[in-house]
Design a protein around this motif. Structure first.
Motif, PDB file in Angstrom:
ATOM      1  N   ILE A 154     -47.706 -25.188 -24.220  1.00 60.94           N
ATOM      2  CA  ILE A 154     -48.433 -25.226 -22.952  1.00 60.94           C
ATOM      3  C   ILE A 154     -47.576 -25.958 -21.916  1.00 60.94           C
ATOM      4  CG2 ILE A 154     -50.752 -25.137 -23.922  1.00 60.94           C
ATOM      5  CD1 ILE A 154     -50.896 -28.157 -23.692  1.00 60.94           C
ATOM      6  N   CYS A 184     -55.527 -23.835 -14.430  1.00 58.04           N
ATOM      7  CA  CYS A 184     -54.910 -23.670 -15.748  1.00 58.04           C
ATOM      8  C   CYS A 184     -55.874 -22.932 -16.661  1.00 58.04           C
ATOM      9  CB  CYS A 184     -54.567 -25.043 -16.332  1.00 58.04           C
ATOM     10  SG  CYS A 184     -53.829 -24.957 -17.968  1.00 58.04           S
ATOM     11  N   ASN A 186     -55.049 -22.076 -19.830  1.00 53.75           N
ATOM     12  CA  ASN A 186     -54.733 -22.322 -21.238  1.00 53.75           C
ATOM     13  C   ASN A 186     -55.944 -22.882 -21.962  1.00 53.75           C
ATOM     14  OD1 ASN A 186     -52.052 -21.541 -20.923  1.00 53.75           O
ATOM     15  ND2 ASN A 186     -51.391 -23.616 -20.400  1.00 53.75           N
ATOM     16  N   HIS A 189     -55.312 -28.218 -22.160  1.00 54.30           N
ATOM     17  CA  HIS A 189     -54.707 -28.729 -20.930  1.00 54.30           C
ATOM     18  C   HIS A 189     -54.055 -30.090 -21.223  1.00 54.30           C
ATOM     19  CE1 HIS A 189     -57.641 -26.371 -18.094  1.00 54.30           C
ATOM     20  NE2 HIS A 189     -57.126 -25.616 -19.060  1.00 54.30           N
TER      21      HIS A 189
END
Length: 354
Positions: A154, A184, A186, A189
């Motif tokens: 990430i 974001c 993902n 984080h």
């Protein structure tokens, strides 16, 4: 074709997992604490409580405070661990991450980025999963955040000044002249928080569970020593009052004017990069983009013109006072109170009247 299909499947999986994580009953945050200077420490590192406030803004899920330590330094009976367990009701677990087995202390230091990144990866796999991993934005976290991000596949989001929601953040760009809103998507984080952006969380009344984590030490690098200058005075990063001097002081000897005023106010001494580069004071006193970021209740800028790089490190101060004989100096644009006067007359007079 195969790559495109795999990408779509990963995207679908991420959406499913994200929906689970966004349900706040399932949310969890790992708060990574900076290393302490001594195993006998009884106080948490500066700005831990500020970062905790930010963590609590993300969601109402559980927060785990991770304390990295070299093998044999901190134990369950250490005073600091007791302080951490009672830190705040929002902290449900304290994770004591012990690095190495004690066979090579130089490789098990929590000051090494390689070790902290491994602590984060191990915690995520063994006591997680966490959907938010958060730390204080400083030189230490800047050193390990990218490595930890690579371990978890990430990209870290650094120097955040505002958490908009569980998936978006605001961070400064161009030395604070522009603000960027970052979204974001993902599943996990990795975020570092500018400590001046949030107030300290209330301390006490917590009852966190202590969990242990064993982390292998790095084999690539050794921590030799730290050469830190200790003045025995108020710490610049956490001071309520900061008096900073710039190139206008003209010499190292004249910096004594700033030091005397800071002592009278019970505050810390700071400096602009120009003053540091001129040899007036050591670089650990530098405030600004390449120095320390401060947000005291009172910031007094003495003989500082107000370059963008300096302003980015102090513009969050509650009250800014500028003393400069140049009426056109940029510092006056951000100052709450300005005194266009000769500092060699104004500062001694202020000091005498306090």
């Amino acid at each position: 074709m195969l790559s495109s299909l795999l990408s779509r499947r990963i995207s679908v999986c991420n959406q499913i997992i994200r929906r689970c994580y966004n349900n706040e009953s399932n949310a969890a945050t790992l708060l990574v604490m900076d290393p302490v200077s001594s195993p006998d420490a009884t106080e948490l590192p500066p700005h831990t409580l500020n970062t905790l406030t930010a963590a609590a803004h993300m969601h109402h899920g559980d927060i785990t405070l991770m304390i990295p330590t070299a093998h044999g330094d901190l134990t369950a009976e250490s005073p600091l661990i007791e302080v951490a367990k009672k830190l705040n009701p929002a902290v449900k677990k304290v994770c004591l991450a012990t690095i190495g087995d004690g066979s090579d202390p130089k490789k098990s230091s929590p000051n090494l980025a390689e070790n902290i990144a491994e602590c984060i990866r191990t915690a995520q796999h063994e006591i997680g999963p966490f959907n938010h991993i958060i730390a204080t934005a400083n030189k230490h976290s800047a050193n390990y955040a990218a490595r930890a991000g690579a371990y978890l596949a990430i990209a870290p989001i650094t120097d955040v000044v505002h958490i908009n929601d569980v998936m978006s953040y605001t961070r400064p760009m161009y030395a604070g002249n522009a603000m960027s809103k970052v979204r974001c998507e993902n599943v996990v984080h990795l975020v570092t928080i500018r400590p001046t952006a949030y107030d300290k969380a209330p301390q006490g009344e917590g009852s966190a569970e202590l969990v242990h984590l064993s982390v292998p030490a790095t084999t690539l690098i050794e921590y030799v020593s730290a050469n830190e200058q200790s003045s025995g005075k108020v710490d610049l990063s956490s001071a309520d009052v900061v008096v900073s001097g710039g190139r206008g002081l003209k010499s190292k000897e004249n910096f004594e004017l700033v030091e005397k005023l800071a002592d009278k106010l019970g505050g810390a001494v700071g400096a602009s990069r120009a003053a540091v580069d001129s040899g007036f004071i050591a670089n650990n006193y530098q405030v600004g983009q390449t120095g320390k970021v401060v947000s005291p209740n009172l910031y007094i800028a003495v003989g500082i013109s107000g370059a963008i790089q300096h302003l980015s490190g102090m513009k969050d101060s509650k009250v800014i006072v500028a003393i400069n004989k140049d009426k056109e100096a940029p510092i006056f644009q951000v100052a709450d109170y300005g005194l266009a006067s000769d500092l060699f007359e104004a500062v001694p007079e202020m000091t005498d009247k306090l």
